[in-house]
Write an enzyme that holds these catalytic residues in place. Structure first.
Site, mmCIF file in Angstrom:
data_model
loop_
_atom_site.group_PDB
_atom_site.id
_atom_site.type_symbol
_atom_site.label_atom_id
_atom_site.label_comp_id
_atom_site.label_asym_id
_atom_site.label_seq_id
_atom_site.Cartn_x
_atom_site.Cartn_y
_atom_site.Cartn_z
ATOM 1 C CB CYS A 37 -2.644 -0.150 0.249
ATOM 2 S SG CYS A 37 -3.247 -0.835 1.811
ATOM 3 C CG HIS A 67 -3.067 3.930 2.974
ATOM 4 N ND1 HIS A 67 -3.299 3.006 1.994
ATOM 5 C CD2 HIS A 67 -2.425 4.975 2.355
ATOM 6 C CE1 HIS A 67 -2.843 3.453 0.836
ATOM 7 N NE2 HIS A 67 -2.299 4.632 1.031
ATOM 8 C CB SER A 122 -4.826 4.978 -1.884
ATOM 9 O OG SER A 122 -5.855 5.553 -1.098
#
Length: 379
Positions: free
Chosen positions: A161, A196, A213
């Site tokens: 990510c 994330h 992701s």
């Protein structure tokens, strides 16, 4: 099979088991870093687990290469049997090079360009090997990170990510009216902390994201959201689908479009805590953040228009051309109480703008007042 083809292989299992050997990655709440020979950290954390980082560059040195296969054997159900089968096979297919979406026709809509950038990242695939192939240092200037993005395109290996953020900024550079800004998430599932990050996109009054992701719902959001608050609340719903509780959401300032800039990416300007703030409070903070991003978008349109079309005055983008009877306020004259969140955003944008290279003539066209204010905003 060539060494480069082996490097590009990704593995489906992404669960890291607990190990207690000194050379293994350990799932912990507080990151325990492994030091390399030069004293720098070789281990980073993502989604509640630790993973190795390739700091040797390309071609990958033997130590990093063997460490990657050893780690894969520990996290894969078939362990070393799978590793031996893959490494001893002589008829593995060649992984094709993914052509980046760099050249677009002028008639191609921006939404379609953004979608092609996202599809390119999907074709690279998510990196499940437990070893991040590119070392991303957040404190590097834009110019250094863009060099790293060029290396990602050249090697065409799977990414995570954080790497997708840098690649997304590079592939969207020069898109007129498009603003790119980082959005970070911290969530908890079964007592484990997961982190994330995605790249927020703003264009022509619509909001969306691109990124990478394991879950489709946590990476790409098309440019259909009418407000930044709608986008963030949609992400919160997506996290709830996987039984994650979102603890924090962080939004940074837009990244510059100049690939040779020595500015730094602002990773955190606004921090939201869903467990401590209600929806109304978060919406208010997000709206103030959205105003900053929209203002940055208008400034960039002026600068880019004058850069590529010097003969154009770009009068339609200047606030003093708007025929509106409403008063123009500066941030110091807003007729309401400024909260701590609003003040932190204003101070962060002060520092950010002090590093930008907007010429005084362009800024003078944008504002119609001679007062010493940071910027002018119509309300």
């Amino acid at each position: 099979m060539s060494t480069k083809s082996k490097e590009r292989m990704s593995h489906s299992d992404s669960t890291v088991k607990k190990d207690k050997d000194d050379d293994e990655c350990i799932r912990v709440k507080t990151v325990k870093s492994s030091k390399s020979r030069n004293g720098e950290e070789d281990v980073q954390e993502e989604n509640g687990v630790l993973f190795w980082v390739n700091k040797s560059g390309f071609p990958i040195d033997n130590k990093t290469w063997e460490r990657m296969w050893d780690h894969v054997a520990k996290i894969h159900p078939d362990s070393f049997d799978m590793v031996r089968k893959v490494r001893n096979s002589g008829d593995l297919p060649q992984v094709p090079f993914q052509a980046p979406p760099i050249n677009f026709q002028s008639s191609t809509p921006v939404s379609e360009r953004i979608e092609k950038v996202q599809n390119y990242m999907r074709n690279l695939q998510y990196n499940h090997t437990g070893t991040q192939f590119y070392e991303v240092r957040k404190n590097r200037p834009i110019s250094g990170l863009m060099d790293l993005a060029r290396e990602m395109i050249k090697e065409s290996l799977p990414i995570k990510c954080l790497e997708a953020i840098i690649l997304g900024i590079f592939l969207t550079n020069g898109m007129l009216g498009v603003e790119r800004f980082p959005i970070s998430f911290k969530s908890v599932f079964n007592g484990n902390v997961h982190r994330h990050v995605v790249l927020g996109i703003y264009y022509s009054g619509r909001w969306g994201t691109i990124g990478m992701s394991r879950r489709e719902e946590l990476m790409y959001k098309p440019l259909v959201f009418k407000s930044l608050a709608d986008l963030m609340f949609d992400y919160e719903k997506s996290y709830n689908l996987f039984y994650h509780e979102v603890k924090k959401m962080k939004i940074g300032l837009p990244a510059p479009h100049d690939p040779h800039s020595y500015e730094f990416i602002n990773w955190k300007t606004l921090t939201l805590t869903p467990g401590k703030q209600n929806k109304k409070e978060m919406t208010k903070d997000l709206e103030h953040m959205a105003k900053e991003i929209r203002l940055k978008a208008r400034l960039n349109v002026i600068c880019q228009t004058e850069m590529f079309f010097p003969s154009m005055k770009a009068k339609s983008y200047s606030t003093h051309q708007c025929q509106s009877p409403r008063k123009t306020y500066s941030t110091a004259e807003f007729p309401y109480h400024e909260s701590n969140t609003q003040r932190s955003i204003r101070e962060a944008t002060k520092v950010y703008r002090s590093q930008t290279s907007i010429n005084a003539e362009s800024l003078k066209k944008f504002t119609s007042t001679n007062e010493s204010a940071d910027y002018q905003l119509r309300i």
